[in-house]
Design a protein around this motif. Structure first.
Motif, mmCIF file in Angstrom:
data_model
loop_
_atom_site.group_PDB
_atom_site.id
_atom_site.type_symbol
_atom_site.label_atom_id
_atom_site.label_comp_id
_atom_site.label_asym_id
_atom_site.label_seq_id
_atom_site.Cartn_x
_atom_site.Cartn_y
_atom_site.Cartn_z
ATOM 1 N N VAL A 150 93.191 64.364 -28.787
ATOM 2 C CA VAL A 150 94.073 65.319 -29.457
ATOM 3 C C VAL A 150 94.755 66.111 -28.356
ATOM 4 C CG1 VAL A 150 94.240 67.206 -31.094
ATOM 5 C CG2 VAL A 150 92.495 65.442 -31.405
ATOM 6 N N GLY A 151 95.993 65.745 -28.077
ATOM 7 C CA GLY A 151 96.639 66.315 -26.903
ATOM 8 C C GLY A 151 95.905 65.855 -25.651
ATOM 9 N N ARG A 162 86.920 77.098 -29.267
ATOM 10 C CA ARG A 162 86.923 77.124 -27.799
ATOM 11 C C ARG A 162 88.233 76.579 -27.237
ATOM 12 N NH1 ARG A 162 85.440 72.894 -24.935
ATOM 13 N NH2 ARG A 162 84.122 72.085 -26.637
ATOM 14 N N ILE A 163 88.806 75.570 -27.912
ATOM 15 C CA ILE A 163 90.002 74.913 -27.373
ATOM 16 C C ILE A 163 91.287 75.568 -27.891
ATOM 17 C CG2 ILE A 163 91.285 72.738 -27.305
ATOM 18 C CD1 ILE A 163 88.570 71.295 -27.522
ATOM 19 N N GLY A 181 99.975 72.117 -30.773
ATOM 20 C CA GLY A 181 101.245 72.323 -30.100
ATOM 21 C C GLY A 181 102.273 71.289 -30.525
ATOM 22 N N PRO A 182 103.538 71.542 -30.283
ATOM 23 C CA PRO A 182 104.593 70.607 -30.708
ATOM 24 C C PRO A 182 104.500 69.232 -30.060
ATOM 25 C CG PRO A 182 105.482 72.308 -29.263
ATOM 26 C CD PRO A 182 104.080 72.717 -29.586
ATOM 27 N N THR A 233 98.780 63.925 -36.646
ATOM 28 C CA THR A 233 97.741 63.888 -37.673
ATOM 29 C C THR A 233 97.069 65.254 -37.751
ATOM 30 O OG1 THR A 233 97.326 61.540 -37.257
ATOM 31 C CG2 THR A 233 95.613 62.752 -38.415
ATOM 32 N N GLN A 234 96.722 65.657 -38.949
ATOM 33 C CA GLN A 234 96.078 66.955 -39.122
ATOM 34 C C GLN A 234 94.692 66.953 -38.490
ATOM 35 O OE1 GLN A 234 95.971 69.755 -42.841
ATOM 36 N NE2 GLN A 234 94.297 68.312 -43.086
ATOM 37 N N VAL A 235 94.380 68.037 -37.796
ATOM 38 C CA VAL A 235 93.056 68.247 -37.230
ATOM 39 C C VAL A 235 92.422 69.418 -37.971
ATOM 40 C CG1 VAL A 235 91.729 68.820 -35.161
ATOM 41 C CG2 VAL A 235 93.778 67.382 -34.979
#
Length: 417
Positions: free
Chosen positions: A199-200, A232-233, A122-123, A141-143
């Motif tokens: 992450v978020g 799942r997320i 998300g932004p 950062t890229q996930v």
């Protein structure tokens, strides 16, 4: 009859004079050794030019050999499979089956294989080492969602911990593997305290820190999580960010694996996948080395031009200083071509001497660099043979005008000076 020292010439059958090769060599040698310091400085430009020429060609051949060996061992053992989704990619967001790793791994010659895709965050989602809401700023950062085989195929060198395996993937565990650079920026120095990255709003326990990888270097800048946890997320791969598979093979098996991968993944619809075989390392080598070749050969050419100008200038000064000697030789029977040959021989000797020294220095440079880098030095015999000849040619060309100028000096005018 014989000329005095510094000008032996012989006259035979009346007024015909002869300047033997032995006389030419002795006079040229005496001219060079008369002022050794000046001769050494004159030859320095040729030394630099020829040594640069030999070093450039030698280092180019050596690095080309290293590029060949490295990319034969790495690039030639890597296959990439892209999910195209066939004619209707929107209806098939992920064409890879759940057991894609096992299907490709069953092919003979495969070392490891895994599916991965970048997660669309998300932004407002950032990656941080502390929970959201604490006021600490995170970073974008890229996930990457990946199956366990991806990290095995990438060939990681772990700084700490371990990579996740099929157990974590099957259970959808919230674990992560990150690069050492990202770990340093997040302040994660040890895994003994079971640190987490957020992450978020989602926390992932860091179980491994990767120091380096053989393939897919962008993993070092990413947070790599199990694909089941990512599904799942955040859901599966979205349109425009479709999944891919990284396959590591045995040496020599990549082409065969590339021809079998699509059928192994889905025998009914192999058109859903685009298999990218390893590229030809020779074309990559040519691209890498061509620009360096042109740059350094231009530098060698400039050094040779500087050397030629130095030889021409010194030879011209020598002509002016030895005007009286030239006039005496002409008065005793030496012809204009004899004077020309003598000064050409002197300038050629300086060029050849600079070429020999430059060849030796260039060869030593290549060998020394190879020893430091633990490479195998490669120097083509034609380079070693041609380099002294280039120095000789440079000296002769540089001496053309001064030699011609010396041959045109009138004997009577020269004797009056």
């Amino acid at each position: 009859m014989r000329f005095p020292a510094r000008g032996r010439a012989r006259t035979e059958r009346g007024d015909r004079s002869r300047f033997s090769t032995r006389d030419l060599v002795s006079e040229a040698t005496a001219g060079v050794l008369q002022r050794p310091a000046r001769s050494a400085l004159t030859a320095l430009g040729t030394v630099l030019g020829v040594s640069t020429f030999v070093a450039v060609l030698g280092l180019t051949a050596t690095t080309s050999s290293q590029i060949d060996s490295r990319f034969n061992a790495l690039t030639a053992t890597e296959v990439t499979v892209e999910d195209t989704g066939g004619d209707q990619p929107d209806l098939l967001p992920n064409a890879f089956p759940a057991d894609a790793d096992r299907r490709i791994g069953a092919l003979n010659g495969v070392r490891a294989a895994g599916v991965y895709w970048p997660v669309r965050l998300g932004p407002e989602d950032t990656v941080a080492a502390v929970p959201p809401g604490t006021g600490a700023a995170g970073e974008r950062t890229q996930v990457v969602a990946a199956s366990p085989g991806v990290l095995d195929a990438a060939g990681p060198a772990l700084a700490q911990g371990r990579t996740f395996d099929a157990y974590h993937d099957d259970r959808g565990e919230n674990v992560a593997v990150i690069g050492s650079g990202l770990a340093a920026r997040l302040g994660i120095t040890t895994l003994d305290t079971a640190p987490a990255v957020f992450v978020g709003d989602h926390a992932f326990t860091v179980i491994g820190v990767v120091a380096d990888v053989e393939r897919k270097a962008d993993l070092l800048l990413s947070v790599v999580v199990p694909r089941t946890a990512a599904e799942r997320i955040w859901g599966g791969p979205e349109s425009g960010e479709r999944a891919r598979m990284l396959v590591s093979t045995e040496l020599g098996a990549a082409r065969q694996i590339a021809s079998q991968a699509a059928l192994a993944l889905d025998p009914a619809h192999p058109e859903h996948f685009k298999v990218v075989p390893p590229p030809d390392p020779r074309s990559l080598r040519g691209t890498v080395t061509s620009d360096l070749d042109e740059l350094f050969l231009l530098l060698a050419g400039i050094c040779l031009v500087i050397g030629a100008v130095g030889i021409a200038n010194t030879t011209l000064v020598a002509v002016l200083e030895r005007t009286g000697e030239i006039g005496l030789r002409r008065a005793l029977g030496a012809r204009g071509r004899h004077i020309t040959f003598q000064f050409l021989a002197e300038s050629g000797a300086l060029g050849a001497l600079g070429g020999l020294i430059g060849t030796s220095l260039g060869t030593v440079t290549v060998v020394a660099m190879s020893v430091v880098r633990d490479w195998t030095p490669v120097i083509h015999p034609t380079t070693v043979v041609a380099a002294p000849a280039i120095g000789l040619a440079t000296g002769v060309i540089a001496g053309l005008y001064p030699a011609w100028r010396a041959s045109r000096i009138p004997p009577a005018e020269a004797l009056r000076r």
